[in-house]
Design a protein around this motif. Structure first.
Motif, mmCIF file in Angstrom:
data_model
loop_
_atom_site.group_PDB
_atom_site.id
_atom_site.type_symbol
_atom_site.label_atom_id
_atom_site.label_comp_id
_atom_site.label_asym_id
_atom_site.label_seq_id
_atom_site.Cartn_x
_atom_site.Cartn_y
_atom_site.Cartn_z
ATOM 1 N N ASN A 63 0.844 -1.194 0.000
ATOM 2 C CA ASN A 63 0.000 0.000 0.000
ATOM 3 C C ASN A 63 0.879 1.244 0.000
ATOM 4 O OD1 ASN A 63 -2.949 -0.882 0.363
ATOM 5 N ND2 ASN A 63 -1.849 -2.143 1.850
ATOM 6 N N VAL A 64 0.746 2.050 -1.048
ATOM 7 C CA VAL A 64 1.650 3.162 -1.304
ATOM 8 C C VAL A 64 0.911 4.490 -1.213
ATOM 9 C CG1 VAL A 64 3.270 4.148 -2.966
ATOM 10 C CG2 VAL A 64 2.896 1.671 -2.896
ATOM 11 N N ALA A 65 1.513 5.453 -0.527
ATOM 12 C CA ALA A 65 0.945 6.799 -0.477
ATOM 13 C C ALA A 65 1.887 7.780 -1.154
ATOM 14 C CB ALA A 65 0.711 7.220 0.970
ATOM 15 N N TYR A 66 1.340 8.861 -1.691
ATOM 16 C CA TYR A 66 2.172 9.891 -2.311
ATOM 17 C C TYR A 66 1.554 11.255 -2.040
ATOM 18 C CZ TYR A 66 -1.351 10.133 -6.019
ATOM 19 O OH TYR A 66 -2.520 10.288 -6.707
ATOM 20 N N SER A 67 2.344 12.312 -2.243
ATOM 21 C CA SER A 67 1.856 13.665 -2.025
ATOM 22 C C SER A 67 2.546 14.606 -3.000
ATOM 23 C CB SER A 67 2.133 14.101 -0.586
ATOM 24 O OG SER A 67 1.614 15.386 -0.327
ATOM 25 N N HIS A 68 1.804 15.553 -3.562
ATOM 26 C CA HIS A 68 2.358 16.555 -4.476
ATOM 27 C C HIS A 68 3.183 15.919 -5.596
ATOM 28 C CE1 HIS A 68 1.083 19.981 -2.051
ATOM 29 N NE2 HIS A 68 1.434 19.281 -0.996
ATOM 30 N N PRO A 69 2.549 15.183 -6.503
ATOM 31 C CA PRO A 69 3.286 14.550 -7.603
ATOM 32 C C PRO A 69 4.024 15.577 -8.446
ATOM 33 C CG PRO A 69 0.924 14.572 -8.047
ATOM 34 C CD PRO A 69 1.093 14.982 -6.625
ATOM 35 N N LEU A 70 5.249 15.258 -8.820
ATOM 36 C CA LEU A 70 6.081 16.170 -9.590
ATOM 37 C C LEU A 70 6.877 15.365 -10.611
ATOM 38 C CD1 LEU A 70 6.957 19.156 -9.797
ATOM 39 C CD2 LEU A 70 8.818 18.615 -8.226
ATOM 40 N N ALA A 71 6.637 15.634 -11.895
ATOM 41 C CA ALA A 71 7.315 14.901 -12.960
ATOM 42 C C ALA A 71 8.794 15.296 -13.021
ATOM 43 C CB ALA A 71 6.636 15.217 -14.292
ATOM 44 N N PRO A 72 9.683 14.378 -13.460
ATOM 45 C CA PRO A 72 9.378 13.011 -13.876
ATOM 46 C C PRO A 72 9.419 11.986 -12.747
ATOM 47 C CG PRO A 72 11.656 13.479 -14.376
ATOM 48 C CD PRO A 72 11.090 14.739 -13.764
ATOM 49 N N PHE A 73 9.463 12.452 -11.490
ATOM 50 C CA PHE A 73 9.440 11.504 -10.385
ATOM 51 C C PHE A 73 8.094 10.789 -10.298
ATOM 52 C CE2 PHE A 73 12.927 14.234 -9.063
ATOM 53 C CZ PHE A 73 13.827 13.333 -8.515
ATOM 54 N N PHE A 74 7.030 11.540 -10.522
ATOM 55 C CA PHE A 74 5.701 10.962 -10.332
ATOM 56 C C PHE A 74 4.679 11.757 -11.135
ATOM 57 C CE2 PHE A 74 1.750 9.913 -8.267
ATOM 58 C CZ PHE A 74 1.914 8.617 -7.812
ATOM 59 N N VAL A 75 3.837 11.050 -11.879
ATOM 60 C CA VAL A 75 2.746 11.670 -12.632
ATOM 61 C C VAL A 75 1.497 10.844 -12.377
ATOM 62 C CG1 VAL A 75 1.932 12.445 -14.887
ATOM 63 C CG2 VAL A 75 4.390 12.369 -14.421
ATOM 64 N N ASP A 76 0.470 11.455 -11.767
ATOM 65 C CA ASP A 76 -0.724 10.685 -11.405
ATOM 66 C C ASP A 76 -1.883 10.964 -12.355
ATOM 67 O OD1 ASP A 76 -1.223 13.234 -10.571
ATOM 68 O OD2 ASP A 76 -2.008 12.696 -8.602
ATOM 69 N N ARG A 77 -1.612 10.873 -13.656
ATOM 70 C CA ARG A 77 -2.693 11.054 -14.626
ATOM 71 C C ARG A 77 -3.804 10.044 -14.390
ATOM 72 N NH1 ARG A 77 1.589 11.239 -19.516
ATOM 73 N NH2 ARG A 77 2.263 13.395 -19.320
ATOM 74 N N SER A 78 -3.422 8.826 -14.037
ATOM 75 C CA SER A 78 -4.385 7.788 -13.676
ATOM 76 C C SER A 78 -4.075 7.364 -12.247
ATOM 77 C CB SER A 78 -4.266 6.581 -14.616
ATOM 78 O OG SER A 78 -5.056 5.507 -14.150
ATOM 79 N N PRO A 79 -4.919 7.732 -11.278
ATOM 80 C CA PRO A 79 -4.619 7.445 -9.871
ATOM 81 C C PRO A 79 -4.304 5.981 -9.590
ATOM 82 C CG PRO A 79 -6.486 8.928 -10.047
ATOM 83 C CD PRO A 79 -6.182 8.461 -11.440
ATOM 84 N N SER A 80 -4.932 5.070 -10.336
ATOM 85 C CA SER A 80 -4.699 3.651 -10.078
ATOM 86 C C SER A 80 -3.468 3.122 -10.801
ATOM 87 C CB SER A 80 -5.924 2.832 -10.502
ATOM 88 O OG SER A 80 -6.157 2.978 -11.895
ATOM 89 N N ALA A 81 -2.956 3.884 -11.780
ATOM 90 C CA ALA A 81 -1.792 3.428 -12.544
ATOM 91 C C ALA A 81 -0.890 4.614 -12.871
ATOM 92 C CB ALA A 81 -2.237 2.720 -13.820
ATOM 93 N N PRO A 82 -0.269 5.228 -11.858
ATOM 94 C CA PRO A 82 0.610 6.374 -12.096
ATOM 95 C C PRO A 82 1.889 5.946 -12.803
ATOM 96 C CG PRO A 82 0.784 5.659 -9.829
ATOM 97 C CD PRO A 82 -0.312 4.843 -10.443
ATOM 98 N N VAL A 83 2.635 6.923 -13.304
ATOM 99 C CA VAL A 83 3.913 6.655 -13.956
ATOM 100 C C VAL A 83 4.966 7.586 -13.383
ATOM 101 C CG1 VAL A 83 2.840 5.858 -16.095
ATOM 102 C CG2 VAL A 83 3.429 8.280 -15.835
ATOM 103 N N GLY A 84 6.222 7.302 -13.665
ATOM 104 C CA GLY A 84 7.309 8.151 -13.207
ATOM 105 C C GLY A 84 8.449 7.338 -12.633
ATOM 106 N N PHE A 85 9.562 8.012 -12.366
ATOM 107 C CA PHE A 85 10.741 7.337 -11.837
ATOM 108 C C PHE A 85 10.470 6.689 -10.487
ATOM 109 C CE2 PHE A 85 14.617 7.782 -9.128
ATOM 110 C CZ PHE A 85 15.355 6.762 -9.708
#
Length: 294
Positions: A63-85
């Protein structure tokens, strides 16, 4: 065996500001495949680290939590399937623990919960958490990211073929004044350079041939290349300096899961998989070191 304390996986922006980092639109979408587990990760699935004995909140899930997504570390275009480093790193860790990416569940939390966890339904923290961050109730893993400096050059130029710091003697280098790149050139490369007031000024100088190479932080490469008028290539990246920004994962103190995660991270580093993930997300797939002696 179940762990009854709070477990958190989080994506954080605690240590770096959004200024100068790529936004979601600047990411090469072809690189998003790097987020998935594309090959076997080094495993840590024996003894206490076997899937049946992992101390995750829910058996067979991370179970993973995140806050303030910032590319290219994290992109939450799809909350269930985010992308990024950071997502790619978590997926690789999950693979090393005997899970696949479908068993990684993402939850957005308040930033204050990243290093002082209060929720009971999450597993560990990852992403842009500086090793010098103040933590409360969590222990940091071994680092998974150290900021490097990257040399950008024009295609087919002599600068694009640089392989060691001495090759830069006599060249015209440009940096942003006061940046980590500026300090790296002065203190580590010990080479002359022209420092510009902003990234836009530096790109203009490169465009107008006032400099023939730009040195920028690895986190700025995607945005710099996407907004440059003309063509640029990644010549290579320099070894991280001793004082480079360094990120780690955070796991609640006293949770044995940290040993398993550290084992996987060690394997990812030794196999080169971690470096490959970093190059896919930050330097257009170029994983070439420009040697330098500090």
């Amino acid at each position: 065996m179940k762990f009854t304390g709070p477990l958190i996986v989080a994506i954080s922006t605690l240590s770096l500001s959004a200024c100068g980092t790529p936004n979601a639109s600047s990411i090469n979408t072809d690189l998003q495949v790097a987020t998935a587990i594309t090959g076997p990760s080094p495993v840590a699935t024996s003894g206490e680290c076997s899937p049946a004995r992992l101390t995750t909140r829910d058996a067979g899930r991370l179970n993973v939590a995140y806050s303030h997504p910032l590319a290219p570390f994290f992109v939450d275009r799809s909350p269930s399937a985010p992308v990024g480093f950071d997502v790619a790193v978590v997926n690789a860790i999950a693979s090393g623990l005997g899970m696949d990416s479908n068993q990684v569940l993402w939850n957005k939390v308040a930033i204050k919960q990243l290093t002082a966890p209060t929720r009971q339904d999450l597993d560990l923290s990852v992403g842009r958490i500086d090793v010098n961050s103040k933590t409360d109730g969590v222990t940091l893993t071994t680092p998974y990211f150290r900021e490097q400096q990257v040399l950008l050059a024009r295609p087919n130029s002599s600068m694009a073929k640089v392989r060691s710091a001495p090759d830069l003697i006599g060249t015209k280098l440009g940096v942003v004044k006061g940046s980590s790149s500026d300090l790296y050139v002065k203190n580590t490369l010990v080479l002359p350079s022209t420092a510009y007031a902003s990234s836009n000024d530096l790109k203009s100088a490169m465009r107008d041939h006032h400099v023939n190479g730009m040195i920028v932080p690895i986190t700025d490469v995607a945005k710099t290349m996407a907004t440059f008028t003309g063509a640029l290539v990644v010549a290579g990246q320099f070894p991280a300096s001793k004082d480079a920004a360094t990120f780690a994962l955070a796991i609640p103190t006293a949770n044995p899961l940290i040993t398993c995660v550290n084992n996987v991270l060690a394997g990812l580093k030794a196999s080169g998989q971690l470096a490959n993930l970093q190059s896919n997300w930050f330097t257009s797939g170029v994983n070439r070191t420009i040697s330098v002696k500090e």
